[in-house]
Write a protein that holds these residues in place. Structure first.
Motif, PDB file in Angstrom:
ATOM      1  N   THR A  21       6.923  81.754  54.303  1.00 23.26           N
ATOM      2  CA  THR A  21       5.938  81.369  53.300  1.00 23.26           C
ATOM      3  C   THR A  21       4.817  80.619  54.008  1.00 23.26           C
ATOM      4  O   THR A  21       4.892  80.345  55.212  1.00 23.26           O
ATOM      5  CB  THR A  21       6.565  80.447  52.236  1.00 23.26           C
ATOM      6  OG1 THR A  21       6.954  79.223  52.881  1.00 23.26           O
ATOM      7  CG2 THR A  21       7.766  81.104  51.563  1.00 23.26           C
ATOM      8  N   PHE A  22       3.801  80.242  53.257  1.00 21.17           N
ATOM      9  CA  PHE A  22       2.705  79.508  53.857  1.00 21.17           C
ATOM     10  C   PHE A  22       3.156  78.136  54.351  1.00 21.17           C
ATOM     11  O   PHE A  22       2.528  77.556  55.239  1.00 21.17           O
ATOM     12  CB  PHE A  22       1.518  79.382  52.898  1.00 21.17           C
ATOM     13  CG  PHE A  22       0.255  79.001  53.597  1.00 21.17           C
ATOM     14  CD1 PHE A  22      -0.465  79.938  54.319  1.00 21.17           C
ATOM     15  CD2 PHE A  22      -0.211  77.691  53.577  1.00 21.17           C
ATOM     16  CE1 PHE A  22      -1.625  79.595  54.996  1.00 21.17           C
ATOM     17  CE2 PHE A  22      -1.375  77.334  54.250  1.00 21.17           C
ATOM     18  CZ  PHE A  22      -2.075  78.287  54.967  1.00 21.17           C
ATOM     19  N   GLN A  43      -7.085  80.415  47.903  1.00 23.99           N
ATOM     20  CA  GLN A  43      -5.750  80.574  48.484  1.00 23.99           C
ATOM     21  C   GLN A  43      -5.504  79.502  49.549  1.00 23.99           C
ATOM     22  O   GLN A  43      -6.451  79.002  50.157  1.00 23.99           O
ATOM     23  CB  GLN A  43      -5.618  81.961  49.131  1.00 23.99           C
ATOM     24  CG  GLN A  43      -5.735  83.112  48.161  1.00 23.99           C
ATOM     25  CD  GLN A  43      -4.639  83.088  47.115  1.00 23.99           C
ATOM     26  OE1 GLN A  43      -3.478  82.811  47.416  1.00 23.99           O
ATOM     27  NE2 GLN A  43      -5.007  83.355  45.872  1.00 23.99           N
ATOM     28  N   ILE A  56      -3.903  82.763  53.228  1.00 23.20           N
ATOM     29  CA  ILE A  56      -3.266  83.824  52.452  1.00 23.20           C
ATOM     30  C   ILE A  56      -4.369  84.779  51.995  1.00 23.20           C
ATOM     31  O   ILE A  56      -5.418  84.349  51.520  1.00 23.20           O
ATOM     32  CB  ILE A  56      -2.515  83.238  51.231  1.00 23.20           C
ATOM     33  CG1 ILE A  56      -1.337  82.369  51.683  1.00 23.20           C
ATOM     34  CG2 ILE A  56      -2.040  84.340  50.291  1.00 23.20           C
ATOM     35  CD1 ILE A  56      -0.214  83.131  52.377  1.00 23.20           C
ATOM     36  N   ASN A  65       1.655  88.476  49.708  1.00 26.05           N
ATOM     37  CA  ASN A  65       2.316  87.717  50.770  1.00 26.05           C
ATOM     38  C   ASN A  65       1.836  88.136  52.157  1.00 26.05           C
ATOM     39  O   ASN A  65       2.608  88.215  53.101  1.00 26.05           O
ATOM     40  CB  ASN A  65       3.835  87.825  50.654  1.00 26.05           C
ATOM     41  CG  ASN A  65       4.531  86.617  51.244  1.00 26.05           C
ATOM     42  OD1 ASN A  65       3.967  85.542  51.338  1.00 26.05           O
ATOM     43  ND2 ASN A  65       5.754  86.808  51.671  1.00 26.05           N
ATOM     44  N   LEU A  67      -0.989  87.400  55.292  1.00 25.77           N
ATOM     45  CA  LEU A  67      -1.750  86.339  55.919  1.00 25.77           C
ATOM     46  C   LEU A  67      -2.965  86.937  56.617  1.00 25.77           C
ATOM     47  O   LEU A  67      -2.843  87.962  57.291  1.00 25.77           O
ATOM     48  CB  LEU A  67      -0.842  85.662  56.950  1.00 25.77           C
ATOM     49  CG  LEU A  67      -1.201  84.288  57.469  1.00 25.77           C
ATOM     50  CD1 LEU A  67      -1.214  83.269  56.335  1.00 25.77           C
ATOM     51  CD2 LEU A  67      -0.182  83.885  58.521  1.00 25.77           C
TER      52      LEU A  67
END
Length: 146
Positions: A21-22, A43, A56, A65, A67
């Motif tokens: 995830t981020f 984002q 994102i 999802n 990047l």
């Protein structure tokens, strides 16, 4: 040439170290100098001296999802060619020095290499631009008016 991220999604690798995830991106960025956690185009993003180097993807053409990672065009093209399951492009991003990376596919070591490389890339661009356009402290050539 900057070190390219290691291959990220090969059959038989298993799922160990993937599905990020981020928050993982933020953790990597926290170890880098002058990084700000902020937003870009609504984002989550990381910026260095106000310039985005990873975020994102917000454009509708990007997969969920994904990047956006800033890098030189040649490095981006090599990544997409080497591992299209992880790295890709959409038409919207073609003219920008960046690559799209699927967070569900990328290994943590490759993600770290991407974030560090993007930070270095954007920071380097800013330094070269700040020195190239400055004429302060240099004499201007005289114009001969005959």
């Amino acid at each position: 040439m900057p070190r390219r991220p290691t291959s990220s999604a090969r059959e038989g690798d298993g799922d160990k170290g993937r599905g990020h995830t981020f928050a993982a991106v933020e953790a990597i960025g926290a170890a880098l100098p002058d990084v700000e956690v902020t937003t870009a185009w609504g984002q989550p993003a990381l910026k260095v001296h106000g310039k985005m180097f990873v975020c994102i993807a917000s454009h509708k053409s990007a997969e969920p999802n994904s990047l956006v990672v800033m890098m030189a065009f040649a490095d981006r093209d090599a990544l997409v060619e080497d591992d299209p399951a992880t790295y890709y492009l959409k038409e919207h991003y073609l003219n920008y020095p960046c690559v799209l990376a699927r967070l569900t596919r990328i290994r943590l070591d490759a993600l770290r290499d991407l974030v560090v490389g993007a930070h270095r890339f954007v920071n380097g661009q800013m330094r070269s631009k700040s020195g190239a356009g400055s004429r302060r402290g240099t004499a201007r050539p005289s114009r001969d008016r005959r």
